[in-house]
Design an enzyme around this catalytic site. Sequence first.
Site, short mmCIF file in Angstrom:
data_model
loop_
_atom_site.label_atom_id
_atom_site.label_comp_id
_atom_site.label_asym_id
_atom_site.label_seq_id
_atom_site.Cartn_x
_atom_site.Cartn_y
_atom_site.Cartn_z
CE LYS A 89 -8.68 1.24 5.29
NZ LYS A 89 -8.05 0.93 4.00
CG ASP B 220 -8.56 -2.60 2.87
OD1 ASP B 220 -7.74 -3.46 2.48
OD2 ASP B 220 -8.48 -1.39 2.56
CE LYS C 225 -7.28 2.79 -2.42
NZ LYS C 225 -6.40 2.41 -1.29
CG ASP D 13 -6.45 -0.90 -2.75
OD1 ASP D 13 -6.09 -0.19 -3.71
OD2 ASP D 13 -6.60 -0.43 -1.61
CD GLU E 94 -9.97 -2.65 -0.49
OE1 GLU E 94 -9.27 -1.72 -0.90
OE2 GLU E 94 -11.09 -2.47 0.05
#
Length: 370
Positions: free
Chosen positions: A163, A191, A267, A243, A218
Amino acid sequence: MKIISATVYGIHLPFIEPFIISYHTYENMPSVILELRTDDGLVGYGEATPDEHVTGETFDGVISALTKFLLPGMIGESPFQIEAIHEKMAQLLYGNTSAKAAIDIACYDLMGKKAGVPVYDLLGGRYHNQLEVPKVLSILEPEVMAKQAKAAKEEGYASIKLKVGTDAKKDVERIRAVRAAVGPHFSIRVDANQGWVTSAQAISVIRQTEEYDMDWIEQPVVAHDIDALVEVRAKTTIPVMIDEGLHSLKEMREVISKKAADKINIKLMKCGGLYRGSQLVHIAEMAGITCQVGSMVESSVASAAGLHLATAKKAIQSHELVGPLMFSKDVAQLPFTKKFISLSDKPGLGIEMDIKKLEELTSRKIEVNG
């Protein structure tokens, strides 16, 4: 088989360690567990994990959406009529995709239990015998993330997801430090969670880190700017995954027509559940785009649902359904190892709810009857 009643549990799942991403630091994860009951005595479970930064939903809002709008309209419906259920939910309430996902997941759990088959059999059957489990690292100082990455590799993880997105210059240091810690051939995914905002900043960071051989980047830019994602993909060499910018079939069409991404992160909370998620997979496969099943950091309920989708679909090549590994308490258990997870052939979602833990974590409980 008809739905006759429901119970909504508002819970908070405690993290073992704070989870830090570009837009928030989480000490616990608010979530809503849904229990659907049928006239033949079956019980199905679903989950809504709202994120005000992604779906625009809140904990209280999801509870209200379920109890006041959606669930009263589900009484008397058959879980098997899933397309009709989605159409009815669309007529009852616009958006609110995680609330709708809770109903969708519970319906699939009921369908599997009634048919005596695991949910993945309802989605096409088992394609993947086992799924790789990634290690997800919160945003911390570069040297700390490097130490954690090295430890994850030594523990047996086969890939790491970093992250990033709070500070572009430090993100370059984070990626560099992690690559040095794990060596040249270990799988690294990055990400930014929209943290680099603009295409210019994203391109700058990616060009400075391209030599570190990341699997993909991402959501490097703000979610709504698909044109910026097009520019990033055109001007860099690392594969790009969308995403937060991909919710429904509408965005999927735009991603394909503009060639905006190499990969999509599906998701269930963004798209509305397994039924809509399956549609996205099929469209992506048609366009030659590979898929990941992501997570809002969900309990074992929604994580199980996502794992069933990932198990059933060839085009799904990765997942990040590791929420259960990040919580100190959960409402069920999944068979994770440090490297793989393989779902059983138990009916429905294949999990046993820990009712005692569910009640312990519950701050709000509402019954909905016909």
